[in-house]
Scaffold this motif. Structure first.
Motif, PDB file in Angstrom:
ATOM      1  N   ARG A  31      10.039   1.819   9.353  1.00 48.08           N
ATOM      2  CA  ARG A  31      10.813   2.423   8.268  1.00 48.08           C
ATOM      3  C   ARG A  31       9.926   3.359   7.459  1.00 48.08           C
ATOM      4  O   ARG A  31       8.772   3.051   7.191  1.00 48.08           O
ATOM      5  N   PRO A  32      10.450   4.514   7.043  1.00 49.07           N
ATOM      6  CA  PRO A  32       9.676   5.400   6.178  1.00 49.07           C
ATOM      7  C   PRO A  32       9.509   4.770   4.799  1.00 49.07           C
ATOM      8  O   PRO A  32      10.298   3.914   4.400  1.00 49.07           O
ATOM      9  N   GLY A  33       8.475   5.192   4.094  1.00 50.27           N
ATOM     10  CA  GLY A  33       8.277   4.721   2.724  1.00 50.27           C
ATOM     11  C   GLY A  33       7.023   3.913   2.507  1.00 50.27           C
ATOM     12  O   GLY A  33       6.606   3.705   1.374  1.00 50.27           O
ATOM     13  N   GLY A  34       6.393   3.458   3.555  1.00 51.63           N
ATOM     14  CA  GLY A  34       5.145   2.728   3.396  1.00 51.63           C
ATOM     15  C   GLY A  34       3.987   3.694   3.186  1.00 51.63           C
ATOM     16  O   GLY A  34       4.171   4.919   3.176  1.00 51.63           O
ATOM     17  N   ALA A  35       2.805   3.133   3.009  1.00 48.01           N
ATOM     18  CA  ALA A  35       1.621   3.976   2.810  1.00 48.01           C
ATOM     19  C   ALA A  35       0.377   3.215   3.219  1.00 48.01           C
ATOM     20  O   ALA A  35       0.333   1.990   3.221  1.00 48.01           O
ATOM     21  N   ASP A  36      -0.627   3.996   3.549  1.00 43.70           N
ATOM     22  CA  ASP A  36      -1.925   3.488   3.954  1.00 43.70           C
ATOM     23  C   ASP A  36      -2.939   3.933   2.903  1.00 43.70           C
ATOM     24  O   ASP A  36      -3.232   5.117   2.784  1.00 43.70           O
ATOM     25  N   ARG A  37      -3.438   2.977   2.120  1.00 41.14           N
ATOM     26  CA  ARG A  37      -4.464   3.281   1.131  1.00 41.14           C
ATOM     27  C   ARG A  37      -5.819   3.186   1.817  1.00 41.14           C
ATOM     28  O   ARG A  37      -6.088   2.211   2.512  1.00 41.14           O
ATOM     29  N   GLN A  38      -6.642   4.208   1.608  1.00 44.49           N
ATOM     30  CA  GLN A  38      -7.919   4.273   2.302  1.00 44.49           C
ATOM     31  C   GLN A  38      -9.070   4.402   1.313  1.00 44.49           C
ATOM     32  O   GLN A  38      -8.943   5.071   0.298  1.00 44.49           O
ATOM     33  N   LEU A  39     -10.175   3.760   1.672  1.00 46.53           N
ATOM     34  CA  LEU A  39     -11.404   3.856   0.891  1.00 46.53           C
ATOM     35  C   LEU A  39     -12.523   4.259   1.841  1.00 46.53           C
ATOM     36  O   LEU A  39     -12.790   3.547   2.821  1.00 46.53           O
ATOM     37  N   LEU A  40     -13.146   5.400   1.563  1.00 50.06           N
ATOM     38  CA  LEU A  40     -14.308   5.832   2.332  1.00 50.06           C
ATOM     39  C   LEU A  40     -15.536   5.354   1.575  1.00 50.06           C
ATOM     40  O   LEU A  40     -15.856   5.865   0.504  1.00 50.06           O
ATOM     41  N   ARG A  41     -16.183   4.329   2.105  1.00 47.68           N
ATOM     42  CA  ARG A  41     -17.336   3.724   1.437  1.00 47.68           C
ATOM     43  C   ARG A  41     -18.556   4.638   1.529  1.00 47.68           C
ATOM     44  O   ARG A  41     -18.631   5.511   2.401  1.00 47.68           O
ATOM     45  N   PRO A  42     -19.541   4.432   0.656  1.00 52.43           N
ATOM     46  CA  PRO A  42     -20.759   5.241   0.702  1.00 52.43           C
ATOM     47  C   PRO A  42     -21.500   5.156   2.038  1.00 52.43           C
ATOM     48  O   PRO A  42     -22.186   6.105   2.417  1.00 52.43           O
ATOM     49  N   ASP A  43     -21.325   4.066   2.795  1.00 53.88           N
ATOM     50  CA  ASP A  43     -22.001   3.937   4.093  1.00 53.88           C
ATOM     51  C   ASP A  43     -21.235   4.615   5.228  1.00 53.88           C
ATOM     52  O   ASP A  43     -21.625   4.541   6.384  1.00 53.88           O
ATOM     53  N   GLY A  44     -20.110   5.277   4.913  1.00 52.75           N
ATOM     54  CA  GLY A  44     -19.334   5.997   5.911  1.00 52.75           C
ATOM     55  C   GLY A  44     -18.240   5.180   6.575  1.00 52.75           C
ATOM     56  O   GLY A  44     -17.435   5.719   7.333  1.00 52.75           O
ATOM     57  N   VAL A  45     -18.188   3.890   6.312  1.00 52.19           N
ATOM     58  CA  VAL A  45     -17.144   3.029   6.877  1.00 52.19           C
ATOM     59  C   VAL A  45     -15.865   3.200   6.041  1.00 52.19           C
ATOM     60  O   VAL A  45     -15.933   3.323   4.816  1.00 52.19           O
ATOM     61  N   ARG A  46     -14.715   3.207   6.726  1.00 51.82           N
ATOM     62  CA  ARG A  46     -13.430   3.313   6.034  1.00 51.82           C
ATOM     63  C   ARG A  46     -12.711   1.972   6.031  1.00 51.82           C
ATOM     64  O   ARG A  46     -12.664   1.293   7.055  1.00 51.82           O
ATOM     65  N   GLU A  47     -12.176   1.626   4.882  1.00 52.90           N
ATOM     66  CA  GLU A  47     -11.331   0.444   4.728  1.00 52.90           C
ATOM     67  C   GLU A  47      -9.917   0.928   4.476  1.00 52.90           C
ATOM     68  O   GLU A  47      -9.688   1.715   3.559  1.00 52.90           O
ATOM     69  N   LEU A  48      -8.982   0.490   5.308  1.00 48.87           N
ATOM     70  CA  LEU A  48      -7.583   0.867   5.162  1.00 48.87           C
ATOM     71  C   LEU A  48      -6.768  -0.364   4.793  1.00 48.87           C
ATOM     72  O   LEU A  48      -7.023  -1.456   5.301  1.00 48.87           O
ATOM     73  N   ASP A  49      -5.814  -0.165   3.906  1.00 49.05           N
ATOM     74  CA  ASP A  49      -4.910  -1.236   3.492  1.00 49.05           C
ATOM     75  C   ASP A  49      -3.497  -0.657   3.526  1.00 49.05           C
ATOM     76  O   ASP A  49      -3.078   0.025   2.598  1.00 49.05           O
ATOM     77  N   ALA A  50      -2.798  -0.892   4.634  1.00 48.74           N
ATOM     78  CA  ALA A  50      -1.464  -0.322   4.838  1.00 48.74           C
ATOM     79  C   ALA A  50      -0.397  -1.369   4.549  1.00 48.74           C
ATOM     80  O   ALA A  50      -0.528  -2.526   4.933  1.00 48.74           O
ATOM     81  N   LEU A  51       0.653  -0.922   3.891  1.00 48.45           N
ATOM     82  CA  LEU A  51       1.805  -1.773   3.610  1.00 48.45           C
ATOM     83  C   LEU A  51       3.050  -0.994   4.015  1.00 48.45           C
ATOM     84  O   LEU A  51       3.281   0.123   3.527  1.00 48.45           O
ATOM     85  N   TYR A  52       3.855  -1.591   4.926  1.00 45.68           N
ATOM     86  CA  TYR A  52       5.034  -0.894   5.434  1.00 45.68           C
ATOM     87  C   TYR A  52       6.003  -1.901   6.023  1.00 45.68           C
ATOM     88  O   TYR A  52       5.678  -3.082   6.163  1.00 45.68           O
TER      89      TYR A  52
END
Length: 142
Positions: free
Chosen positions: A50-71
């Motif tokens: 379903r449309p309307g969700g989102a993926d929140r992303q954090l690009l850490r200083p070490d270059g690793v990305r943390e994603l937290d998606a809710l949909y």
């Protein structure tokens, strides 16, 4: 000691919008990626994203990305599942890109509530430039 096994729960193709820049924070640079829709299919369920969700992303200083998606996923029989997918992406991993996740799913009582009683893990693969989407593989940890 028992060794866990994986079995496929579903594969999803999730259509996404352009990433929006939310700026820096003490933990890293913040972004959000709106979820526009898509579809999913597995041995026990299938339907649409379903449309309307989102993926929140954090690009850490070490270059690793943390994603937290809710949909939400809507099955062909009309059940709506709420998915929270937490992903860790390390593009600089020595053996190649590492993208793994842990998912939590809330489902209504009925034929799909088994997803709330299992540990689910996943993979994430970008489909750009061919399509503005990602492919998510979801597996039951048995």
């Amino acid at each position: 000691m028992e060794t866990p096994q994986l079995s496929l729960a579903w594969t999803a193709t999730v259509d996404i919008a352009e990433r929006e820049d939310f700026g820096p924070s003490p933990a890293g640079h913040r972004y959000i990626v709106p979820i526009l829709g898509g579809h999913f299919e597995g041995p026990r369920l299938r339907g649409r994203v379903r449309p309307g969700g989102a993926d929140r992303q954090l690009l850490r200083p070490d270059g690793v990305r943390e994603l937290d998606a809710l949909y939400e996923l809507e099955t062909d029989d009309g059940a709506v599942l709420t998915v929270r997918n937490r992903v860790l992406i390390d593009d600089a991993a020595p053996q190649g890109r590492y993208a793994r996740s842990v998912l939590q799913v809330q489902a209504p009582a009925g034929p799909h509530d088994w997803v709330t009683r299992r540990v689910l893990v996943g993979t994430l693969q970008p489909l750009r430039p061919a399509r503005d989407a990602v492919r998510i593989g979801v597996y039951v940890l048995d």
